[in-house]
Design a protein around this motif. Structure first.
Motif, short mmCIF file in Angstrom:
data_model
loop_
_atom_site.label_atom_id
_atom_site.label_comp_id
_atom_site.label_asym_id
_atom_site.label_seq_id
_atom_site.Cartn_x
_atom_site.Cartn_y
_atom_site.Cartn_z
N ASP A 81 0.82 -1.21 0.00
CA ASP A 81 0.00 0.00 0.00
C ASP A 81 0.86 1.26 0.00
N THR A 88 0.27 6.13 -7.15
CA THR A 88 -1.00 6.79 -7.47
C THR A 88 -0.84 8.30 -7.45
N THR A 113 -7.74 5.09 -13.83
CA THR A 113 -7.23 4.85 -12.48
C THR A 113 -6.77 6.14 -11.80
N ILE A 143 -6.35 -2.00 -13.55
CA ILE A 143 -7.07 -1.60 -12.35
C ILE A 143 -6.71 -2.50 -11.17
N HIS A 144 -6.74 -3.80 -11.35
CA HIS A 144 -6.37 -4.71 -10.27
C HIS A 144 -4.93 -4.47 -9.82
N ALA A 147 -4.68 -1.20 -7.84
CA ALA A 147 -5.49 -1.14 -6.62
C ALA A 147 -4.87 -1.98 -5.51
N VAL A 151 -8.14 -6.52 -3.92
CA VAL A 151 -9.29 -6.61 -4.83
C VAL A 151 -9.50 -8.05 -5.28
N ALA A 176 -11.74 0.11 -3.66
CA ALA A 176 -10.70 0.37 -4.65
C ALA A 176 -9.32 0.44 -4.02
N TYR A 177 -9.24 0.39 -2.72
CA TYR A 177 -7.99 0.33 -1.96
C TYR A 177 -7.01 1.44 -2.34
N ASN A 178 -5.99 1.19 -3.16
CA ASN A 178 -4.93 2.17 -3.39
C ASN A 178 -5.18 3.10 -4.57
N LEU A 179 -6.37 3.05 -5.13
CA LEU A 179 -6.75 3.98 -6.20
C LEU A 179 -7.41 5.22 -5.60
N ILE A 184 -14.64 -0.07 -6.86
CA ILE A 184 -14.56 -0.59 -8.21
C ILE A 184 -15.82 -1.39 -8.48
#
Length: 288
Positions: A81, A88, A113, A143-144, A147, A151, A176-179, A184
């Motif tokens: 993360d 990001t 993203t 995306i995966h 993120a 995910v 979406a965690y780290n986005l 998502i």
């Protein structure tokens, strides 16, 4: 097929805002060393990390693409993360709150993203587990991969409870965690062959409706759609765009719920197609 009510207690859908900070390349390299050690240990492999940082980062991307949805340690998540959130921030977060929506619609060209919409939509496969092809450039892989492993783990829990593949035209939601986005939306569009059928059109329309229904159920106020079923799924770009705009506008007319929708395009040809469709269907503003 599981509804949101069925799986919202299986995974954590509580959005928690996390700080973003850019870390140095030296720190990134150290993090990559430890992440690679963990990933290689899982594979019963040992390696010395004399590679440059970018080479190590690409190795991590590939290993995570191939990695099954097995649990990871809290240490792994902390390191991942920290690295992903720095990346990001470096890519640049685009605030959809600054977009000028007309009739709650907006066209934007760029990397989905980067958008801080409440939710972004990915073109998923029936397993919902993302793309397992290392470094593949499909939107689901991107995306995966940005993120985080959470995910794939969330999707695995959902699909394990569901017990069968996700049908085309339906949708599921994860964090979406780290986005920059909060969530998502995972939906499976139709894959066309030589000719588009009425069933293909119906399924694609349902993708947009399913995503918007979930967004409403989650009380989201903005969602960004990618160009579903185009590219590798072979749906003609112009017809797919017409179905997308038509489905979203019809849903808005039938639902007493305010939500802003971004049509996110990456290719110049898709931008021109959406501009033409929106020009004839409503006044709009294209935000670049």
């Amino acid at each position: 097929m599981l509804s949101l009510k069925d799986y919202k207690n299986i995974i954590d859908l509580t959005y928690v805002s996390q700080p973003y900070s850019v870390i140095s390349e030296e720190e990134k390299s150290v993090i990559c060393d430890e992440l690679l050690s963990i990933l290689l240990e899982e594979r019963n492999e040992i390696a010395a990390f004399s590679y440059p940082y970018l080479t190590k980062r690409k190795l991590i991307w590939g290993y995570l693409n191939r990695r099954p949805p097995n649990p990871v340690s809290e240490r792994f998540l902390f390191l991942q993360d920290k690295l992903f959130r720095s990346e990001t921030l470096e890519r640049g977060i685009v605030d959809v709150g600054n977009f000028e929506f007309n009739n709650r619609l907006c066209l934007w060209q760029g990397d989905i993203t980067r958008l801080n919409a409440d939710a972004i939509v990915t073109a998923a496969n029936s397993s919902l587990l993302g793309c397992f092809i290392p470094h593949h450039k499909c939107i689901d892989n991107v995306i995966h991969s940005r993120a985080g492993v959470q995910v794939r783990l969330d999707c695995s829990r959902i699909m394990g409870a569901q017990g069968e593949p996700e049908p085309p035209g339906c949708a599921k939601i994860t964090r979406a965690y780290n986005l920059p986005s909060k969530y998502i939306l995972h939906t499976i569009g139709p894959m066309t062959e030589l000719q588009v059928t009425e069933d293909n059109r119906r399924v694609l329309k349902n993708c947009y409706i399913s995503c918007l229904n979930l967004a409403k159920e989650m009380n989201l106020k903005s969602v960004a759609f990618c160009c579903l079923s185009t590219g590798g799924f072979s749906f003609p770009n112009d017809e797919a765009a017409a179905i997308a705009v038509g489905a979203v506008k019809k849903w808005m007319l039938e639902n007493d719920y305010e939500i802003n929708v971004v049509f996110d395009v990456f290719l110049d040809k898709d931008k021109l197609i959406y501009e033409d469709i929106l020009r004839f269907s409503t006044e709009y503003i294209s935000k670049n």
